[in-house]
Motif scaffolding. Sequence first.
Motif, PDB file in Angstrom:
ATOM      1  N   LEU A 150       0.917  -1.183   0.022  1.00 23.76           N
ATOM      2  CA  LEU A 150       0.036  -0.061   0.158  1.00 23.76           C
ATOM      3  C   LEU A 150       0.917   1.100   0.047  1.00 23.76           C
ATOM      4  CD1 LEU A 150      -2.972  -0.807   2.386  1.00 23.76           C
ATOM      5  CD2 LEU A 150      -3.071  -0.604   0.000  1.00 23.76           C
ATOM      6  N   ALA A 151       1.883   1.164   0.773  1.00 28.17           N
ATOM      7  CA  ALA A 151       2.683   2.508   0.683  1.00 28.17           C
ATOM      8  C   ALA A 151       3.408   2.679  -0.513  1.00 28.17           C
ATOM      9  CB  ALA A 151       3.903   2.477   2.036  1.00 28.17           C
ATOM     10  N   GLU A 152       3.804   1.898  -1.121  1.00 28.59           N
ATOM     11  CA  GLU A 152       4.544   1.721  -2.193  1.00 28.59           C
ATOM     12  C   GLU A 152       3.794   1.924  -3.591  1.00 28.59           C
ATOM     13  OE1 GLU A 152       8.533  -1.071  -1.260  1.00 28.59           O
ATOM     14  OE2 GLU A 152       7.256  -1.856  -2.637  1.00 28.59           O
ATOM     15  N   TYR A 153       2.460   1.905  -3.621  1.00 27.22           N
ATOM     16  CA  TYR A 153       1.541   2.068  -4.489  1.00 27.22           C
ATOM     17  C   TYR A 153       0.873   3.381  -4.344  1.00 27.22           C
ATOM     18  CZ  TYR A 153      -0.031  -2.039  -7.338  1.00 27.22           C
ATOM     19  OH  TYR A 153       0.000  -2.768  -8.250  1.00 27.22           O
ATOM     20  N   ALA A 154       0.845   4.042  -2.995  1.00 28.65           N
ATOM     21  CA  ALA A 154       0.223   5.428  -2.963  1.00 28.65           C
ATOM     22  C   ALA A 154       0.929   6.530  -3.322  1.00 28.65           C
ATOM     23  CB  ALA A 154       0.043   5.637  -1.539  1.00 28.65           C
ATOM     24  N   PRO A 155       0.111   7.555  -3.703  1.00 28.85           N
ATOM     25  CA  PRO A 155       0.698   8.845  -4.069  1.00 28.85           C
ATOM     26  C   PRO A 155       1.479   9.570  -2.855  1.00 28.85           C
ATOM     27  CG  PRO A 155      -1.525   8.701  -4.855  1.00 28.85           C
ATOM     28  CD  PRO A 155      -1.454   7.579  -4.006  1.00 28.85           C
ATOM     29  N   SER A 222       4.363  -4.370  -6.900  1.00 26.70           N
ATOM     30  CA  SER A 222       4.478  -2.950  -6.544  1.00 26.70           C
ATOM     31  C   SER A 222       5.279  -2.014  -7.478  1.00 26.70           C
ATOM     32  CB  SER A 222       5.157  -2.989  -5.065  1.00 26.70           C
ATOM     33  OG  SER A 222       5.930  -1.971  -4.867  1.00 26.70           O
ATOM     34  N   PRO A 223       5.064  -1.027  -7.858  1.00 22.49           N
ATOM     35  CA  PRO A 223       5.804  -0.093  -8.765  1.00 22.49           C
ATOM     36  C   PRO A 223       7.071   0.280  -8.106  1.00 22.49           C
ATOM     37  CG  PRO A 223       4.023   1.218  -7.661  1.00 22.49           C
ATOM     38  CD  PRO A 223       3.748  -0.323  -7.349  1.00 22.49           C
ATOM     39  N   VAL A 224       7.222   0.384  -6.924  1.00 20.87           N
ATOM     40  CA  VAL A 224       8.439   0.596  -6.098  1.00 20.87           C
ATOM     41  C   VAL A 224       9.408  -0.571  -6.383  1.00 20.87           C
ATOM     42  CG1 VAL A 224       9.647   0.822  -3.960  1.00 20.87           C
ATOM     43  CG2 VAL A 224       7.654   2.145  -4.673  1.00 20.87           C
ATOM     44  N   PHE A 225       8.919  -1.677  -6.207  1.00 24.25           N
ATOM     45  CA  PHE A 225       9.925  -2.996  -6.440  1.00 24.25           C
ATOM     46  C   PHE A 225      10.546  -3.174  -7.993  1.00 24.25           C
ATOM     47  CE2 PHE A 225      10.494  -7.480  -7.651  1.00 24.25           C
ATOM     48  CZ  PHE A 225      11.351  -7.898  -6.474  1.00 24.25           C
TER      49      PHE A 225
END
Length: 456
Positions: A150-155, A222-225
């Motif tokens: 959730l944190a890595e997806y969020a704006p 996850s986009p961050v990953f």
Amino acid sequence: MTESTQTEPDGSVRRTTRDLSRAAVSGWLGTAMEFMDFQLYSLAAAIVFNKIFFPDVGRPIGLIAAMATYGVGYVARLVGAVYFGRMGDRIGRKKVLFLTIMLMGGSTTLIGVLPPYQVIGIAAPILLVVLRLVQGFGAGAEIAGATVMLAEYAPVKRRGLIASLAALGTNSGTLAASGLWAVLLAVLPDEQLLSWGWRLPFLLSFVLLLLGVWMRSNLKESPVFEERPDVVEGVALSRNEIKKSGEHSLGAGLRQSKGKAFLLTLGLRFGQAGNSGLVQTFLVGYIATNLLVSKSVPTTAIVYGSLLGFATVPLVGMLGDRFGRRPVYLAMTALTIVLAVPMMATIAAGHTVALSVAMVVGLNIGVLGLFSLESVTMAEMFGSRNRFTQLAVAKEIGGVLATAIGPVLAATLTAVTGHWWPIAAMLIAYSLITFAAAYFSPETRGRDLVRLEDAV
């Protein structure tokens, strides 16, 4: 990058609003299932398991034994946090979240078909502990993975609010489990509750398992990953591979001295974890066993507190986005410390309405409010290369030291002293640890989560 990945001109991974919604629902559902499973067990341990699985001991000892079986799940959670956390940092968050929900749901359903002590003797509590261990092994990385996802997806500007959905999931699970138990206690006489009624909530968790598996099979990574510079074709490079590459930015992330962020995060975890074990687990059994108040009173109070939590959790998340994580942490823990003694004195008086109000306030300020902050702050404290592992291990060590041991210690101290003051003292001690950790922590609001190094 995977074939389905879409990137912006600057190289960042793009996710649509639909992707974010799916991740949010998946994270909420998984944490709801985790906490429903664990709250079902904790309430059963406080209300009926001492009679079903430990019938040959006295009432106070039976409560301690039931709480001990509740606690062993937290040991398994720590093992699962290490195992699945490392897997999640290496091959991605999505695969791990699929495995954890399978383990949790399967073991919880099987608890609902266990024979009692009267049928198979000592094998009954042994099997109960085994299933509790399997449940804990899967749950050890569930909420950490959902929080990270959730944190890595969020704006960035809404990260506190979006990440708080993990805490909202825990609230949903607590509400569902407490609501089921409240209905059972209100409708069924003790004989039916002990013979078959206690099984129903565990068997119903199978429905959530099916829904969770379906949701996570359609979830994107996850986009961050996928943006991490040390991830190639969906797998993180090893330390040796990074060293051979000679990439300076990657090497800098590896050379950072580890440990400070972990210790601070562990301190942030203590208040919520310890308060949760006392308010949501121990007090239910204490009120029914020691104060001789109807079992339905504390379970109904948790239902009301969980309902109010649907406003508390996102509100605290938005406050963290507006004012920063650190000042809100300090305010929430200070308020919990101030209210601990009045809350316990009110509960000990045994008046139904006042007791219920005290539990509702304690749950929302000392547990759910802190959980909302914890969901985003812990993710922001760690670098992307080891975020899943460090976050999961910090959560579970805090769980073992506070949530698991706390109810057992409280049951022992109240049995020895015959008084409620040890419970208030433990609430204050847990909250003081979190207050100190927040005081010495950096402000993490707005931090770039793709960075490999920790915040400190």
